[in-house]
Design a protein around this motif. Sequence first.
Motif, PDB file in Angstrom:
ATOM      1  N   SER A  98       0.814  -1.211   0.000  1.00 15.45           N
ATOM      2  CA  SER A  98       0.000   0.000   0.000  1.00 15.45           C
ATOM      3  C   SER A  98       0.850   1.263   0.000  1.00 15.45           C
ATOM      4  N   LEU A  99       1.937   1.254   0.781  1.00 15.60           N
ATOM      5  CA  LEU A  99       2.776   2.446   0.918  1.00 15.60           C
ATOM      6  C   LEU A  99       4.006   2.422   0.036  1.00 15.60           C
ATOM      7  N   GLN A 100       4.181   1.301  -0.691  1.00 20.74           N
ATOM      8  CA  GLN A 100       5.374   1.143  -1.516  1.00 20.74           C
ATOM      9  C   GLN A 100       6.648   1.310  -0.676  1.00 20.74           C
ATOM     10  N   CYS A 101       6.669   0.620   0.441  1.00 24.37           N
ATOM     11  CA  CYS A 101       7.841   0.655   1.315  1.00 24.37           C
ATOM     12  C   CYS A 101       8.397  -0.762   1.473  1.00 24.37           C
ATOM     13  N   LYS A 102       9.526  -0.860   2.136  1.00 27.08           N
ATOM     14  CA  LYS A 102      10.235  -2.129   2.275  1.00 27.08           C
ATOM     15  C   LYS A 102      10.088  -2.668   3.695  1.00 27.08           C
ATOM     16  N   VAL A 103       9.889  -3.981   3.804  1.00 28.22           N
ATOM     17  CA  VAL A 103       9.807  -4.650   5.097  1.00 28.22           C
ATOM     18  C   VAL A 103      10.954  -5.639   5.209  1.00 28.22           C
ATOM     19  N   THR A 104      11.739  -5.513   6.254  1.00 29.62           N
ATOM     20  CA  THR A 104      12.833  -6.458   6.502  1.00 29.62           C
ATOM     21  C   THR A 104      12.721  -6.979   7.924  1.00 29.62           C
ATOM     22  N   LYS A 105      13.230  -8.186   8.124  1.00 27.92           N
ATOM     23  CA  LYS A 105      13.229  -8.786   9.453  1.00 27.92           C
ATOM     24  C   LYS A 105      14.664  -8.843   9.967  1.00 27.92           C
ATOM     25  N   GLU A 106      14.880  -8.211  11.108  1.00 24.48           N
ATOM     26  CA  GLU A 106      16.199  -8.172  11.720  1.00 24.48           C
ATOM     27  C   GLU A 106      16.130  -8.833  13.087  1.00 24.48           C
ATOM     28  N   LYS A 107      16.657 -10.041  13.161  1.00 17.88           N
ATOM     29  CA  LYS A 107      16.620 -10.826  14.396  1.00 17.88           C
ATOM     30  C   LYS A 107      15.175 -10.997  14.873  1.00 17.88           C
ATOM     31  N   ASN A 108      14.817 -10.351  15.975  1.00 23.06           N
ATOM     32  CA  ASN A 108      13.481 -10.566  16.542  1.00 23.06           C
ATOM     33  C   ASN A 108      12.540  -9.402  16.300  1.00 23.06           C
ATOM     34  N   ARG A 109      12.812  -8.572  15.282  1.00 30.42           N
ATOM     35  CA  ARG A 109      11.946  -7.440  15.004  1.00 30.42           C
ATOM     36  C   ARG A 109      11.800  -7.207  13.504  1.00 30.42           C
ATOM     37  N   TYR A 110      10.752  -6.421  13.147  1.00 24.78           N
ATOM     38  CA  TYR A 110      10.524  -6.027  11.757  1.00 24.78           C
ATOM     39  C   TYR A 110      10.844  -4.542  11.608  1.00 24.78           C
ATOM     40  N   VAL A 111      11.362  -4.183  10.431  1.00 23.13           N
ATOM     41  CA  VAL A 111      11.727  -2.793  10.159  1.00 23.13           C
ATOM     42  C   VAL A 111      11.062  -2.350   8.855  1.00 23.13           C
TER      43      VAL A 111
END
Length: 331
Positions: A314-327
């Motif tokens: 929806s926002l045309q952004c990036k989702v990454t997973k770093e260890k135990n969290r999402y960014v």
Amino acid sequence: MKQFETNEELIYALIIDDLDGAITPSDKVFLYQWRSAAAENENTYQDFLSVQLNMDKLYQRDRSDVENSWKALDKKIVQKLQAQQFPQKGRSIRFWFSAAAAAMILLSLTYYFINDSRYVVVSTANHTAITRVVLPDGTEVSLNAGTTIKYLKHDFVKHRKLELKTGEVFIHVAPHNDSRFSVDLGDVTAEDIGTSFNVVKNDKKVSVIVEEGKVALKHLQLDRSVMLSAGKLGVYDIGTQALAVADNPNVNYKAWLDRKFIFKEISVVQAAEQLEKAYQVPVRVKDESLKNRKLTASLHYQTLDSALAVISASLQCKVTKEKNRYVLSDH
């Protein structure tokens, strides 16, 4: 033959179905009648409940951790089981109590269940999964992470009082003609008048949001009370001892339980905070340009990955997973 002198394996199967949420309405009525017929029956149900809750928390852990725990504690488990004398009630019940003994030994679980002669105490740790408890009168209580409840084991149906010591619960009250259901919240009491409602208690305030029916929020010592109908929010300030009532402004108050979100022109940071609370996983927004953007969306996903995937598209952004969290970040 008495009404409830029935096949024990059938009763055990119905209990398991009820705890799994797979029981049919007619079987649920029959099971409730069986539980009400004798104190021994209710004790059996509560024993199954303690097993179910502990085993749920055990298998929600990482599989490798579970296997390592089993290997490390195998000898202790065997010794404990050998020391127990289980009644000959069929293979199913022996398996359940064996599993209970094993689960009780795994003290590293993020959950504990205390079942003494008078009270049952259920407590969930921070960042754990939702726990569902069926009280002796049939009332269903869902516990969020970091929550502790307490209730009478044997005389609950007579008094129908649940104590919320801390945390958040959603309660669907079973109808009862003899007495009203109430929640002890310390200084105040939430008294049900046929309803479903959400309760949050911390060291600063108590909040009650009514989904259906009515709830009376009472301060007995000060002789004050407010009546809450569906869609209303009642707040008790522990510091000032003030009671207040207003329209509920938070449409996502129940998202921690049903995973339903309605976002209308809210910041990405606010959305991330609500998702983090519901899924018990940290969600961070990295870039300032993204933090100020607005999000409008309706989400209903059991996993955080799915919800974030929709937001990313929806926002045309990036989702990454770093260890135990999402960014979340700009492309």
